[in-house]
Design a protein around this motif. Structure first.
Motif, PDB file in Angstrom:
ATOM      1  N   LEU A 116       0.836  -1.205   0.000  1.00 63.49           N
ATOM      2  CA  LEU A 116       0.000   0.000   0.000  1.00 63.49           C
ATOM      3  C   LEU A 116       0.870   1.255   0.000  1.00 63.49           C
ATOM      4  CD1 LEU A 116      -2.711   1.436   0.211  1.00 63.49           C
ATOM      5  CD2 LEU A 116      -2.654   1.062   2.690  1.00 63.49           C
ATOM      6  N   ARG A 117       1.935   1.247   0.787  1.00 71.62           N
ATOM      7  CA  ARG A 117       2.837   2.405   0.822  1.00 71.62           C
ATOM      8  C   ARG A 117       3.450   2.659  -0.554  1.00 71.62           C
ATOM      9  NH1 ARG A 117       5.852   0.928   6.514  1.00 71.62           N
ATOM     10  NH2 ARG A 117       4.710   2.386   7.868  1.00 71.62           N
ATOM     11  N   GLN A 118       3.854   1.597  -1.224  1.00 76.85           N
ATOM     12  CA  GLN A 118       4.485   1.756  -2.540  1.00 76.85           C
ATOM     13  C   GLN A 118       3.510   2.348  -3.559  1.00 76.85           C
ATOM     14  OE1 GLN A 118       5.860  -2.239  -3.281  1.00 76.85           O
ATOM     15  NE2 GLN A 118       7.850  -1.898  -2.264  1.00 76.85           N
ATOM     16  N   ARG A 119       2.259   1.889  -3.533  1.00 75.86           N
ATOM     17  CA  ARG A 119       1.273   2.398  -4.487  1.00 75.86           C
ATOM     18  C   ARG A 119       0.915   3.850  -4.187  1.00 75.86           C
ATOM     19  NH1 ARG A 119      -0.749  -2.024  -7.418  1.00 75.86           N
ATOM     20  NH2 ARG A 119      -0.301  -4.036  -6.442  1.00 75.86           N
ATOM     21  N   LEU A 120       0.816   4.191  -2.895  1.00 71.81           N
ATOM     22  CA  LEU A 120       0.540   5.587  -2.539  1.00 71.81           C
ATOM     23  C   LEU A 120       1.717   6.478  -2.929  1.00 71.81           C
ATOM     24  CD1 LEU A 120      -1.121   5.155   0.991  1.00 71.81           C
ATOM     25  CD2 LEU A 120      -2.252   5.832  -1.126  1.00 71.81           C
ATOM     26  N   ARG A 121       2.930   5.974  -2.676  1.00 71.27           N
ATOM     27  CA  ARG A 121       4.120   6.766  -3.006  1.00 71.27           C
ATOM     28  C   ARG A 121       4.215   7.000  -4.518  1.00 71.27           C
ATOM     29  NH1 ARG A 121       7.621   3.506  -1.177  1.00 71.27           N
ATOM     30  NH2 ARG A 121       7.525   4.272   0.969  1.00 71.27           N
ATOM     31  N   ALA A 122       3.902   5.981  -5.292  1.00 70.28           N
ATOM     32  CA  ALA A 122       3.961   6.124  -6.747  1.00 70.28           C
ATOM     33  C   ALA A 122       2.952   7.145  -7.255  1.00 70.28           C
ATOM     34  CB  ALA A 122       3.711   4.766  -7.407  1.00 70.28           C
ATOM     35  N   ALA A 123       1.823   7.291  -6.521  1.00 74.90           N
ATOM     36  CA  ALA A 123       0.801   8.261  -6.926  1.00 74.90           C
ATOM     37  C   ALA A 123       1.109   9.671  -6.430  1.00 74.90           C
ATOM     38  CB  ALA A 123      -0.563   7.821  -6.415  1.00 74.90           C
ATOM     39  N   GLY A 124       2.064   9.793  -5.497  1.00 70.29           N
ATOM     40  CA  GLY A 124       2.416  11.111  -4.963  1.00 70.29           C
ATOM     41  C   GLY A 124       2.129  11.293  -3.498  1.00 70.29           C
ATOM     42  N   ALA A 125       1.492  10.300  -2.851  1.00 74.74           N
ATOM     43  CA  ALA A 125       1.197  10.367  -1.411  1.00 74.74           C
ATOM     44  C   ALA A 125       2.337   9.684  -0.664  1.00 74.74           C
ATOM     45  CB  ALA A 125      -0.135   9.690  -1.115  1.00 74.74           C
ATOM     46  N   VAL A 126       3.363  10.447  -0.348  1.00 75.36           N
ATOM     47  CA  VAL A 126       4.594   9.900   0.234  1.00 75.36           C
ATOM     48  C   VAL A 126       4.486   9.865   1.761  1.00 75.36           C
ATOM     49  CG1 VAL A 126       7.103  10.150   0.392  1.00 75.36           C
ATOM     50  CG2 VAL A 126       5.901  10.790  -1.717  1.00 75.36           C
ATOM     51  N   ASP A 127       4.852   8.718   2.343  1.00 71.36           N
ATOM     52  CA  ASP A 127       4.918   8.552   3.802  1.00 71.36           C
ATOM     53  C   ASP A 127       3.580   8.850   4.480  1.00 71.36           C
ATOM     54  OD1 ASP A 127       7.596   7.871   3.590  1.00 71.36           O
ATOM     55  OD2 ASP A 127       8.274   9.936   3.857  1.00 71.36           O
ATOM     56  N   TRP A 128       2.492   8.368   3.909  1.00 67.59           N
ATOM     57  CA  TRP A 128       1.176   8.586   4.525  1.00 67.59           C
ATOM     58  C   TRP A 128       0.852   7.539   5.586  1.00 67.59           C
ATOM     59  CZ3 TRP A 128      -3.526  10.988   1.713  1.00 67.59           C
ATOM     60  CH2 TRP A 128      -3.151  12.224   1.155  1.00 67.59           C
ATOM     61  N   ILE A 129       1.426   6.352   5.489  1.00 67.41           N
ATOM     62  CA  ILE A 129       1.184   5.301   6.479  1.00 67.41           C
ATOM     63  C   ILE A 129       2.340   5.311   7.470  1.00 67.41           C
ATOM     64  CG2 ILE A 129       0.685   2.867   6.859  1.00 67.41           C
ATOM     65  CD1 ILE A 129      -1.379   4.342   5.170  1.00 67.41           C
ATOM     66  N   GLU A 130       2.034   5.582   8.713  1.00 66.33           N
ATOM     67  CA  GLU A 130       3.059   5.772   9.746  1.00 66.33           C
ATOM     68  C   GLU A 130       3.169   4.530  10.619  1.00 66.33           C
ATOM     69  OE1 GLU A 130       4.127   9.134  13.145  1.00 66.33           O
ATOM     70  OE2 GLU A 130       2.033   8.797  12.568  1.00 66.33           O
ATOM     71  N   ASN A 131       4.400   4.145  10.929  1.00 71.30           N
ATOM     72  CA  ASN A 131       4.666   3.041  11.847  1.00 71.30           C
ATOM     73  C   ASN A 131       4.892   3.615  13.245  1.00 71.30           C
ATOM     74  OD1 ASN A 131       5.353   0.670  13.071  1.00 71.30           O
ATOM     75  ND2 ASN A 131       7.329   0.440  12.073  1.00 71.30           N
TER      76      ASN A 131
END
Length: 667
Positions: free
Chosen positions: A197-212
């Motif tokens: 999910l992080r990779q797909r969001l990052r590819a779309a422009g939503a970088v680092d939206w899922i926080e650990n």
């Protein structure tokens, strides 16, 4: 989002499962109201969809029972088109809405979405954070108005985070929301889906939206997309300043950071500090007496031991009241008092430590303990979802744990006298046990060993509390059977995280270790444990009881000739039928090689009569092999009555197996 579907019409179940899973919902299916009740008790569902006309327990009675048990999940009833009385009774019983049969699937989907929105405070049907939009009605995700392609699990993960923008989800909680009981994930599945999910969001422009969140889980990062989120709450470090340190501030969940709860905690701790002055004074007085006796060389062994114990107790609680320096000083005093003899320098150090401790406690040497208010006894909230039993001989420590645990739905029962442990344990029936290491009468090691030796309690998670950091002590703790330990003074976020993570891990592992994944029934070890427990309990009253074995004939030949997939089809169907027909039996489980076992609380004759309908149903089952061949599977039955056929499970099993024909024993 996870839905429980309670419906006994197999054709309708197939349609509904296909419809709901197509909308990216996770669906658990049960065939009768009694199983619906059991599933709803074991898992928090986002919505319950049930028919009114159910076997064993009808839908309206199930609805009423769930509401009486404070179940808050939305309930959607399915009723016949002309059954207006059922709809009225269902709504009066606590249902939120209804749909009529024959079902309009588009209407059903809309009502499900509406009920889910209602539980979230009536928010917009479309979930949006910044440029990211998720439309549940069409299962579409876009970022900056461009479609985003996700796998079903990635979509469900994103929806979970968007619906709960400030909440941290542990791996166990994510599994509970996104996987069914029949589809347990692999150990690293959650991590892999998060990464995807992080990779797909990052590819779309939503970088680092899922926080650990370290040590706890994952969440939607606050402030992403230029939005603060609909339910933004205080940060962990702001929420509980009295117990949060730099090293542990990340261990608090945002749910724990509600300002009202933080204020409630701080006020409770302030009040408890005042209430505890009497006992603090008593301990300080013992230290003063011991140091005075050292100066006059009149220190007795009893007074030395009492002073060492007083310093140990002060070290264990002062940090909980935001007096970490006091903990360090008390620990140094404890170490000095444990020495056989003290030189002048060590005696001076003791006096210096005592003066500092008096200042930290804000108590003068002449304060009377008799004038201080009594320490409040912790109570167990009846509404708490988790129950914890804490055994510690320090009443101040027990009282201080209450304000830490109870605001987060963790009910606590405190026990000072460890000799009463076995009387209190069954009354509390805790989900987790917390033991102090050093106690009079019975210490934590002895209690832990006795729990692990008891078949009825040996799986209970045990967490130790200790002021010791020596590796030798820690080794003793784990050697006794402990699951984890926390050092005193207790830091609230650390303790909360340890408790919740331990319970989630234990629950997940128990599910995997006790359930047969093929049939959905208990596996052989779990089934036999339940049967053995029943036999021990029934030993005194000798009530009627039978061990029943049901064996699928020619299963090995089916596997050899038609393939294991066909044999598995037989076992899965039989498992569903047994769950429905024998749900009130003891220890119903699959024991392997086509053999099912169950205990039935009736005489041999009554048991045989009861099984007649089930055997008739089994004979009517028709299976289809890959080559198109249709076949039926016979069932052998053996009944061993207790105690006539034996007084142990092994003896009953041997008697039952002796009744089976040789081909069944050689399957």
């Amino acid at each position: 989002m996870r839905i429980l579907l309670v419906e006994d019409d197999e054709l309708l179940v197939d349609v509904l499962v296909q419809t709901l899973t197509g909308q990216r919902y996770v669906v658990d299916v049960v065939e009768d109201g009694q199983l619906g009740w059991e599933y709803a008790q074991s898992t928090n569902y986002d919505l319950i969809l049930m028919d009114v006309g159910l076997p064993k327990l009808d839908g309206i009675s199930l609805c009423r029972r769930l509401r009486f048990d404070h179940c808050t999940a939305p309930i959607l009833l399915m009723t016949a088109k002309d059954a207006s009385s059922d709809r009225i009774r269902g709504l009066d019983a606590g249902a939120d809405d209804y749909v009529t049969k024959p079902l309009d699937l588009a209407e059903l989907q809309a009502r499900v979405r509406a009920l889910l929105r209602r539980t979230e405070g009536g928010r917009s049907p479309v979930l949006q954070v910044g440029a990211l939009c998720l439309d549940p009605s069409i299962c579409q995700v876009t970022y900056a108005e461009q479609p985003l392609t996700l796998t079903p699990k990635e979509y469900s993960l994103l929806e979970l985070f968007l619906r709960n923008p400030s909440r941290v989800f542990s791996r166990g909680q994510i599994i509970e929301h996104l996987w069914t009981f029949d589809d347990p994930p692999q150990e690293d599945s959650v991590k892999a889906h998060i990464k995807g999910l992080r990779q797909r969001l990052r590819a779309a422009g939503a970088v680092d939206w899922i926080e650990n969140v370290y040590g706890l889980g994952y969440r939607l990062k606050e402030g992403v997309g230029g939005s603060t989120g609909e339910s933004k709450s205080a940060t962990p470090s702001q929420a509980m300043p009295k117990v949060t340190s730099e090293a542990t501030s990340e261990a608090m969940t945002p749910d724990m950071a509600q300002p009202s709860k933080a204020q409630q905690f701080n006020q409770a701790m302030d009040g408890l500090w005042v209430q505890s002055q009497g006992l603090m004074t008593e301990r300080l007085t013992v230290l003063q007496q011991a140091i005075a006796a050292i100066a006059t060389q009149t220190l007795t062994p009893d007074l030395q031991q009492s002073a060492e114990r007083a310093a140990h107790k002060l070290a264990g609680v002062l940090g909980m009241f935001d007096r970490e320096e006091g903990t360090a000083i008390a620990r140094q005093m404890e170490q000095l008092l444990a020495l056989p003899t003290l030189n002048s320098q060590q005696t001076d150090s003791l006096r210096s430590h005592l003066h500092k401790l008096e200042a930290i406690l804000a108590l003068s040497p002449g304060v009377s303990a008799a004038t201080a208010p009594p320490v409040a006894s912790p109570q167990t909230p009846s509404s708490a979802s988790i129950q914890v039993l804490v055994v510690d001989d320090d009443p101040v420590f027990l009282a201080a744990l209450g304000p830490i645990l109870e605001p987060w739905g963790i009910g606590m029962t405190g026990l000072e006298d460890s000799s009463q442990f076995w009387q209190v344990l069954p009354q509390v029936n805790p989900d987790l046990l917390i033991l102090d290491l050093e106690m009079p009468k019975l210490n934590g090691i002895e209690l832990c060993q006795s729990v692990r030796a008891n078949p009825d309690w040996q799986a209970l998670p045990i967490l130790f509390l200790t002021a010791h950091r020596e590796s030798e002590k820690i080794q003793q703790i784990f050697a006794a059977g402990a699951d984890d330990y926390v050092t005193k003074p207790i830091v609230g976020p650390e303790l909360l995280t340890r408790i919740t993570n331990r319970l989630e891990r234990i629950r997940f592992l128990q599910t995997l270790s006790s359930k047969d994944p093929l049939t959905g029934l208990a596996n052989q070890p779990q089934s036999q444990r339940e049967l053995e427990r029943w036999i021990r309990q029934a030993e005194g009253d000798r009530q009627p009881f039978c061990l029943v074995l049901l064996v699928a004939e020619s299963l090995r030949q089916i596997n050899l000739q038609q393939g294991h997939a066909t044999g598995n089809q037989v076992l899965q169907q039989w498992g569903r039928l047994f769950q429905s027909a024998l749900s009130d039996g003891v220890g119903l489980g699959y024991w392997g090689d086509g053999e099912f076992g169950v205990g039935i609380a009736s005489s041999a004759g009554e048991t045989r009569d009861r099984l007649s309908d089930l055997l008739k149903t089994l004979r009517q089952q028709i299976f289809t092999a890959p080559d198109g061949t249709r076949f039926q599977v016979g069932c052998q039955v053996a009944i061993a009555p207790y105690p006539e056929a034996g007084e142990t499970l092994q003896a009953l099993y041997q008697t039952a197996v002796g009744q089976l024909a040789p081909p069944a024993r050689n399957i």
